[in-house]
Design a protein around this motif. Structure first.
Motif: not given
Lengths: 206, 252
Positions: B1-7, B150-157, B162-165
């Motif tokens: 789970m250390t890989q970025p959420p959107l590879p 979509l743009l804002m969601t991508v940023r927040q993801i 990080q919050e999730f981790l």
């Protein structure tokens, strides 16, 4: 399992899915004003991140669909949020396909909309002890309806797909049970910690 | 789970320099052409073309294999059932059921087409920066509100991941191991609830910060993609190449 790949469905099913999704999306976008876009984006990002969690189940693990919970919390906004998630998953994870985006969106969005329009109003009325049950219903029905729609899309695409569609219908109930339990916990938690998310008028829900 | 959420591996070389809009439209055309094919040999050709594009974009074979495997759960059910459920002259029988040649070909076609489309998706739009993908979508006529979402969601993801981790690490520090039991499911329910509560608070802060910067309900798309001569050449090459597939399919 809710992501149908390209090359499977017949043209009429693809076109129907695309038309239904475009229609739903038009209504949903009209109801979503720019003012409420940032909170909606943060919530849809939260759902996207939650859907990355792999939940152990039996010998293997599953990912949650979350369309029931999205319907409860986001209302009509769940539809563009689902489409955004599907676009990102198709482009970066290779889940699903391109021409089936319409069908895949419809299969997830219709159950979400059902939860938004039928189950969400109950959150205001029912006694607090029953709140998790609404969560359970949203999680479980979201998965079951999606499973049914996936099976229907397959079955309507050709006689040869009917047995595969029946297998799909058998796979979904255990998933629905797990998703229902998790959603019930989440809704119960939100009711105690941030009840305004379930009731307040100025949240992204319409 | 250390890989970025959107590879999103960045495309290298020739494909990396193409206009994002061209990459999106090419993927769409490829999907349309591939889905309409009827002969396995031509579908295999389409898969070959898709593989070539994926390698030209600089995707690693190991990553590709992992991504394609994500598809196979669904495929497995179809592959196992179609040969036995499609009517046609029997080829061989397994106990009470008989497999037909028509069914095996149908199953093969689906396998080839689905993998070809996914490969092209990963090779062309999948190697864009997610933000660039959002801009390109808006430029080819996707409703602006959807592109903004979509743009804002991508940023927040990225931020929420990080919050999730952080939450997940706190659970690990308390010796939480996910298993297939109600305790795990309940715990994950709380985890998601906490993530949602924090995201709502974050959404309010974000809205406030944007108001402070004169956000009055409209975002402006600031991107600097330019259509250049290489893009025109690439589309001139790509269109005949893609259209030759259905031609070969009909002629043969």
């Amino acid at each position: 399992m809710a992501h149908i790949p390209d090359g499977v469905l017949s043209a009429p099913v693809l076109v129907t899915g695309a038309l239904v999704s475009v229609g739903l999306l038009t209504v949903a976008l009209r109801r979503l004003d720019y003012e409420r876009l940032p909170p909606a984006a943060v919530l849809s990002a939260a759902f996207f991140v939650s859907s990355l969690i792999s939940v152990p189940m039996g010998p293997s693990s599953v990912h949650l669909l979350l369309n029931g919970l999205m319907g409860l919390l986001l209302g009509w906004t769940a539809i563009p949020a689902i489409l955004v998630a599907l676009i990102l998953q198709a482009a970066f994870f290779g889940f699903g396909g391109l021409l089936v985006l319409g069908v895949n969106t419809m299969n997830l969005a219709l159950p979400a909309l059902f939860c938004a329009l039928v189950l969400a109003p109950w959150l205001q009325r029912c006694p607090p002890a029953r709140i998790p049950w609404i969560g359970f219903a949203a999680g479980a029905l979201g998965v079951l309806f999606t499973g049914l729609l996936v099976a229907l899309s397959l079955g309507l695409s050709g006689e040869a797909f009917v047995p595969a569609a029946k297998v799909m219908v058998l796979i979904y109930p255990p998933l629905a049970l797990v998703e229902g339990l998790i959603t019930a916990t989440t809704i119960g938690f939100l009711w105690r910690v941030a009840p305004e998310m379930l009731t307040r008028e100025d949240n992204p829900r319409v | 789970m250390t890989q970025p959420p959107l590879p999103s591996p960045q495309a290298r070389g020739w494909i990396g320099r193409r206009d994002p809009r061209l990459r999106l439209l090419a993927a769409l055309l490829f999907a349309l052409v591939t889905v309409s094919l009827e002969r396995p040999a031509i579908a295999a050709l389409a898969l070959g073309l898709a593989l070539a594009l994926a390698f030209a974009a600089g995707l690693k074979p190991r990553d590709l294999a992992r991504r394609l495997l994500a598809l196979e759960g669904f495929m497995l059910i179809l592959m196992l059932s179609l040969p036995f459920t499609t009517p046609g002259p029997p080829l061989f029988s397994l106990g009470p059921v008989t497999a037909s040649g028509v069914g095996i070909i149908l199953a093969l076609m689906i396998l080839l087409k689905a993998n070809a489309v996914v490969l092209v998706l990963l090779a062309l739009p999948g190697t864009l920066e997610p933000v660039v993908l959002g801009h390109a979508l808006a430029r080819i006529g996707v409703p602006e509100k959807l592109a903004h979402l979509l743009l804002m969601t991508v940023r927040q993801i990225h931020l929420l991941h990080q919050e999730f981790l952080r939450l997940r690490q706190a659970m690990r520090a308390r010796a939480f191991v996910p298993r297939a039991n109600p305790h795990t499911w309940r715990t994950y329910g709380w985890l998601m609830g906490m993530l949602l509560v924090r995201s709502l608070a974050r959404g309010e802060r974000l809205m406030g910060a944007m108001r402070c910067r004169c956000f009055h309900g409209r975002l402006y798309l600031l991107d600097t993609t330019r259509w250049n001569r290489g893009d025109t050449l690439a589309s001139l090459g790509l269109i005949p190449l893609l259209l030759s597939l259905p031609l070969l399919d009909r002629l043969g």
